[in-house]
Design a protein around this motif. Structure first.
Motif, mmCIF file in Angstrom:
data_model
loop_
_atom_site.group_PDB
_atom_site.id
_atom_site.type_symbol
_atom_site.label_atom_id
_atom_site.label_comp_id
_atom_site.label_asym_id
_atom_site.label_seq_id
_atom_site.Cartn_x
_atom_site.Cartn_y
_atom_site.Cartn_z
ATOM 1 N N ASN A 118 0.831 -1.203 0.000
ATOM 2 C CA ASN A 118 0.000 0.000 0.000
ATOM 3 C C ASN A 118 0.864 1.251 0.000
ATOM 4 O OD1 ASN A 118 -2.550 -1.217 -0.017
ATOM 5 N ND2 ASN A 118 -2.386 -1.658 2.176
ATOM 6 N N TYR A 119 1.963 1.201 0.782
ATOM 7 C CA TYR A 119 2.849 2.361 0.835
ATOM 8 C C TYR A 119 3.513 2.582 -0.515
ATOM 9 C CZ TYR A 119 2.100 2.249 5.850
ATOM 10 O OH TYR A 119 1.520 2.292 7.081
ATOM 11 N N LEU A 120 3.923 1.466 -1.154
ATOM 12 C CA LEU A 120 4.547 1.604 -2.469
ATOM 13 C C LEU A 120 3.560 2.198 -3.465
ATOM 14 C CD1 LEU A 120 6.592 -1.722 -2.663
ATOM 15 C CD2 LEU A 120 7.386 0.610 -2.153
ATOM 16 N N ARG A 121 2.307 1.739 -3.387
ATOM 17 C CA ARG A 121 1.290 2.286 -4.287
ATOM 18 C C ARG A 121 1.139 3.788 -4.083
ATOM 19 N NH1 ARG A 121 -3.749 -0.697 -2.679
ATOM 20 N NH2 ARG A 121 -4.878 0.685 -4.089
ATOM 21 N N LEU A 122 1.185 4.177 -2.810
ATOM 22 C CA LEU A 122 1.065 5.602 -2.518
ATOM 23 C C LEU A 122 2.181 6.396 -3.178
ATOM 24 C CD1 LEU A 122 0.155 5.925 1.257
ATOM 25 C CD2 LEU A 122 -1.241 6.561 -0.713
ATOM 26 N N PHE A 123 3.417 5.900 -3.024
ATOM 27 C CA PHE A 123 4.526 6.682 -3.538
ATOM 28 C C PHE A 123 4.561 6.689 -5.053
ATOM 29 C CE2 PHE A 123 6.159 5.806 0.811
ATOM 30 C CZ PHE A 123 6.039 7.121 1.239
ATOM 31 N N ALA A 162 -2.769 3.445 4.937
ATOM 32 C CA ALA A 162 -1.354 3.737 4.721
ATOM 33 C C ALA A 162 -1.124 5.242 4.629
ATOM 34 C CB ALA A 162 -0.865 3.046 3.450
ATOM 35 N N ALA A 163 -1.990 5.924 3.891
ATOM 36 C CA ALA A 163 -1.842 7.374 3.767
ATOM 37 C C ALA A 163 -2.006 8.035 5.130
ATOM 38 C CB ALA A 163 -2.871 7.930 2.778
#
Ligand SMILES: Nc1ncnc2c1ncn2[C@@H]1O[C@H](COP(=O)(O)OP(=O)(O)O)[C@@H](O)[C@H]1O
Ligand SMILES: [Mg+2]
Lengths: 311, 283, 366
Positions: A74-79, A284-285
């Motif tokens: 999820n964090y990777l998707r955010l970045f 995550a955000a």
């Protein structure tokens, strides 16, 4: 309900007698009933959700339930998500627009209104009054001011035959429009914080300065401002924490638009979690927001603990 | 600078007058938007459609306000807000007072550790727990209920922090005198100490009420049915599109109607509100 | 209702700090006992242990033969007057006094009768409907005493109750306390660091210092036969004169060689005096101006304190030590005068370096 044993008794026999002692200061489990009701809500509605959110941010989750563990996906998707990166940038931009303005205007108002006259008291009340309104009313007011054909701004510009800046639709101006509304809404708090700091400056200092024939400006520069330096930092941090959480103004005035230029992190979280129902991504955000706010809050903690050390 | 410190002795200087004029002018500018919407709310909708400048002259009408009484959902939203904010305020006062007394005055195992943990809770922003809370409430079927709107506010540590500080400031001899007077711990709390915390109760109560009344996040995701809207959410729902709305004047009258109670409250409890809001910020 | 209080081997520690170390003492029924000592010596702690507000780490406390150190404060049948009075600010004077009685469920008539009686005794009847905030310091003090009286306790505990009053009121209240004491027959324990309060009020005084009891005795015993150099220094105003001396003997009594070389014959038996570094203690009232022959030594007057009824002369002896002497109220001595001093050898005390004391026989035995 066990009673804690008092320390210090030498022999076991003595310890046994002491056990019966009804010591007013001894820790007793039954005293905890006073804090238990609050702690119940604290744990179920704050502690558990806090860790649950962290856990969620590591999972694929939607409105129907929590799916599989995805690690830091999820964090990777955010970045990788340009809109998220943009929303972080927007938030910093907004903080940069509002916080210095709030601190400086608040300070100036406080300096001007720090007197014991009736008019000063009335003006303080006026400047603080907008703070008690809800974000909905504030944005309603400011949309009516900014809106194209029949807004207050358009009307005033119309008198001079000019066209008002389009604070609600021009991509370059929307964040500024939101910032103006926010400063209008929030100016009461920094003003009051500065006022209470100013009132704590000992009067003798001013009297001494007056005896030394210090001019108005010199007194301001060399006495007043240095003695509220700590409050200034505190106000900055408090406002950073508050303005980082920009949400209602953006959602209500521009819906984050046009083209996401006024979308802050919290609005991103809201949309990810509650319109797209991508709860893992939203969680995550929100962890990232949490970390950013934590850093600021930590700074506040250390500065307010140091309160005693400065004058 | 002498003018800036308190207790001006003799007449004002020119500098003081200039500052005063500037501050008044800025205050007027600040109030202009509010005056603008009040003026709009007093105009006939059709007249506004044709000529915005009619705002500046008669005829004015209170028809929009009459229409609110007849048609609007505003009353339902106000009722909801009163129930939610009132319920939350009362429960916060009860929980915070009990816990504040416990932390400040009684000794029990792990007291200091627990207090530190609660204080750490002050640093947790709402967004960090919202999603999980929302999910929890979905499972419990708490959404679109009054308790669903009230409960999350009870977890906020600020009230406990404030009340603990306040109880700590009360001399401990009062507890001791009451202990010698055969009072139980609860009686000491209820009869001896609680009456002395009324200023703190007022501060905390007003702060809690105001933040709940103005809350725009949790009610937005939890009270999603129109009849469960709080006033803040309800007013937001009316303003999605001005152009197609029931009329600008009517919209504005709704906003004035919604904003007025809190402003009137502010007029009466100004001192407490200011203390409450600044106290909560610094904590 | 009165209490015979027995304190045995009581100790108190705060973490590693020992505040009281194995104290034992008996307070007789109806006795007015004063705990006297410098600030921080543990007087309040001991009093609060009797009240049950502090735990007892070691030892026992009994009242009338019954152990009470394991009872909660409310069940010890004891009343306490706090230094800050600790009146309930939101209750009227009448309610302040009635609170404790209501808590034990006394009938309303009994409560109002007791409150009225206490109010009459303390002359605060006209204040009954006021709140503590509307009272002067002296009035609050009376209410605090009234709140204790209505409980008809076995023992009254006072923790420096006069120290928040101004000087004039303090003296008046002191006298009133002495009178009250005769009307309310009950055991009273009074904590103070003021030796005049202790001397004027007490049946017996417990002098405390540094975790320990230094001496227990009647005011006159404490004054004339201080058990240690500490007691001798702490009690009496001006403070006792101390001069380092060398000892010799003459028919069993000690003879002291003063620092300037003069000899002073004391009435203290030499036998039993031990240790080294002896000093001679003599109060100012035993040092008078000598008219020629009786002079023990001479000194130069450096400071004069006129107290009205008497005059204190701070005189420096030849070798440098200072002796306070007493003269009549209208003394003609001026600063810088050289005066001859007569030290009354029969009213001297001897101390060794550890602070142990020896006195002459017979004086001041009460
Ligand atoms: N709660 C406490 N924790 C630690 N030390 C204490 C506490 N209460 C008292 N003390 C210490 O115990 C000593 C005796 O105190 P106290 O009985 O109040 O003295 P007094 O009444 O004779 O002035 C002092 O040194 C004080 O610092
Ligand atoms: Mg004390």
């Amino acid at each position: 309900m066990a009673e804690a044993t008092l320390s210090g008794s030498a022999s076991a026999a003595k310890a046994a007698t002491r056990q019966a002692v009804q010591n007013v200061n001894a820790p007793l489990w039954r005293h905890a009933v006073f804090v238990a009701p609050y702690l119940f809500f604290f744990v179920t509605l704050l502690v558990v959700p806090l860790f649950w959110s962290m856990w969620l941010s590591l999972h694929k989750a939607d409105a129907f339930g929590v799916g599989r563990f995805v690690g830091i996906d999820n964090y990777l998707r955010l970045f990788r998500d340009k809109i998220f990166i943009q929303s972080v940038g927007n938030t910093f931009y907004f903080v940069f627009l509002t916080v210095p303005a709030l601190a400086l205007i608040g300070l100036l108002l406080a300096l001007a209104l720090n007197r014991k006259t009736k008019s000063a008291a009335a003006l303080r009340a006026v400047y603080f009054s907008s703070s008690v309104l809800s974000v909905t009313i504030v944005t309603l007011i400011w949309r009516i001011v900014f809106i194209g054909n029949f807004g207050l701004l358009a009307t005033v510009y119309g008198w001079f035959g000019a066209t008002a800046p389009a604070f609600l639709s021009d991509p370059k101006l929307t964040m500024i429009g939101i910032a103006i509304a926010t400063v209008w809404w929030c100016i009461g708090l920094p003003m009051m914080l500065f006022l209470s700091a100013l009132q704590q400056v000992p009067r003798e200092i001013y009297e001494a300065a007056a005896l030394d024939n210090a001019s108005r400006w010199r007194t301001l520069w060399h006495i007043t401002l240095p003695s509220i330096r700590r409050t200034f930092v505190l106000v900055i941090i408090i406002e950073i924490v508050l303005q980082f959480q920009l949400f209602g103004q953006a959602r209500l005035m521009t819906q984050g638009g046009p083209n996401n230029v006024s979308k802050p992190i919290v609005l991103y979280i809201y949309e990810a979690a509650f319109t797209k129902w991508d709860l893992g991504l939203g969680a995550a955000a929100s962890e990232i927001l949490f970390i950013l706010i934590m850093i600021a809050a930590m700074a506040q903690y250390f500065i307010s603990r140091r309160r005693g050390e400065e004058g | 600078m002498s003018s800036m410190s308190s207790g001006r002795i003799v007449g004002r200087s020119t500098g003081d007058r200039i500052i005063l004029v500037l501050v008044i002018a800025l205050a007027l500018i600040m109030m202009a938007p509010i005056a603008w919407i009040i003026a709009l709310s007093l105009k006939d909708n059709k007249e506004l459609m044709t000529d915005m400048n009619s705002v500046f002259h008669a005829p004015y009408t209170i028809n929009n306000y009459v229409n609110i009484l007849a048609t609007s959902s505003v009353f339902r939203w106000i009722l909801n807000s009163v129930i939610v904010s009132g319920g939350l305020t009362i429960m916060t006062l009860v929980l915070s007072s009990l816990a504040g007394y416990g932390f400040a005055r009684l000794s029990f195992p792990f007291r200091n550790t627990l207090f530190v943990i609660v204080l750490l809770g002050l640093a947790v922003p709402e967004q960090a727990v919202l999603i999980a809370r929302h999910q929890l409430f979905s499972w419990l079927k708490f959404h679109n209920t009054y308790h669903g709107l009230i409960l999350p506010g009870l977890a906020a540590p600020f009230g406990v922090f404030l009340m603990t500080q306040y109880f700590r400031a009360i001399p401990k001899e009062l507890d001791e005198a009451a202990l010698l007077d055969n009072a139980s711990r609860f009686k000491i709390f209820w009869k001896v100490l609680l009456p002395l915390t009324i200023p703190a109760q007022a501060t905390l109560g007003i702060f809690t009420f105001l933040s709940s009344w103005n809350d725009y996040f949790w009610p937005l995701i939890s009270g999603t049915k129109k009849e469960m809207y709080t006033l803040t959410i309800g007013i937001a729902s009316t303003q999605t599109n001005f152009a197609q709305s029931e009329g600008l004047g009517f919209l504005m009258s709704q906003a004035v109607f919604a904003g007025a109670p809190i402003l009137i409250l502010y007029l009466f409890f100004q001192k407490y509100i200011v203390t409450a809001v600044s106290g909560a910020a610094v904590r | 209702m009165t209490a015979h209080i027995e304190i045995q081997n009581v100790s108190k520690r705060y973490g590693s700090l020992t505040v009281l170390d194995g104290l034992s003492l008996t307070i007789n029924a109806n006795e007015f006992m004063v705990f006297l000592g410098p600030s921080g010596c543990g007087k309040s702690t001991l009093l609060r242990m009797i009240a049950g507000l502090e735990s007892v780490d070691d030892g026992t406390i009994s009242i009338n033969g019954e152990r009470i150190d394991n009872l909660p404060p409310g069940q010890r049948d004891i009343a306490m007057v706090f230094q800050s009075y600790a009146l309930y600010p939101h209750m009227t004077v009448a309610d302040n006094m009635a609170f404790g009685l209501r808590n034990i469920g006394l009938p309303a008539e009994v409560i109002s009768a007791r409150v009225a009686e206490a109010a009459r005794m303390l002359e605060i009847g006209h204040l009954l409907e006021r709140k503590p905030g509307q009272l002067s310091g002296g009035q609050r003090q009376r209410v605090a005493i009234g709140r204790a009286i209505v409980k008809e306790p076995k023992a009254f505990l006072f923790d420096e109750p006069l120290s928040n009053l101004d000087a004039a009121l303090r003296v008046r209240t002191r006298v009133e306390l002495a009178q009250l004491r005769n009307r309310v027959r009950s055991t009273m324990i009074f904590v103070t660091h003021d030796q005049i309060e202790a001397m004027t009020l007490a049946d017996r005084i417990v002098v405390m210092n540094n975790r320990k009891i230094e001496q227990i005795g009647t005011p006159m015993e404490i004054y004339s036969r201080p058990a240690s150099r500490f007691v001798a220094t702490f009690v009496g105003s001006p403070t006792m004169n101390f001069l380092p001396v060398g000892l010799s003997g003459e028919n069993g009594f000690a003879r002291a060689k003063l620092p300037d070389g003069t000899d002073l014959q004391t009435a203290i038996r030499l036998e039993g005096i031990n240790g080294s570094g002896h000093s001679l203690g003599i109060r100012a009232e035993a040092v008078k101006l000598a008219n020629g022959t009786a002079a023990t030594t001479t000194g130069k007057v450096e400071v004069i304190e006129r107290l009205g009824d008497r005059t204190l002369l701070y005189t420096r002896l030849k070798e440098g030590s200072v002796v306070i002497a007493e003269d009549v109220g209208n003394s003609r001595i001026a600063i810088g005068d050289q005066v001859a001093l007569a030290l009354d050898g029969a009213r001297t005390h001897l101390f060794n370096a550890e602070g142990r004391a020896w006195h002459n026989e017979g004086v001041g035995h009460g």
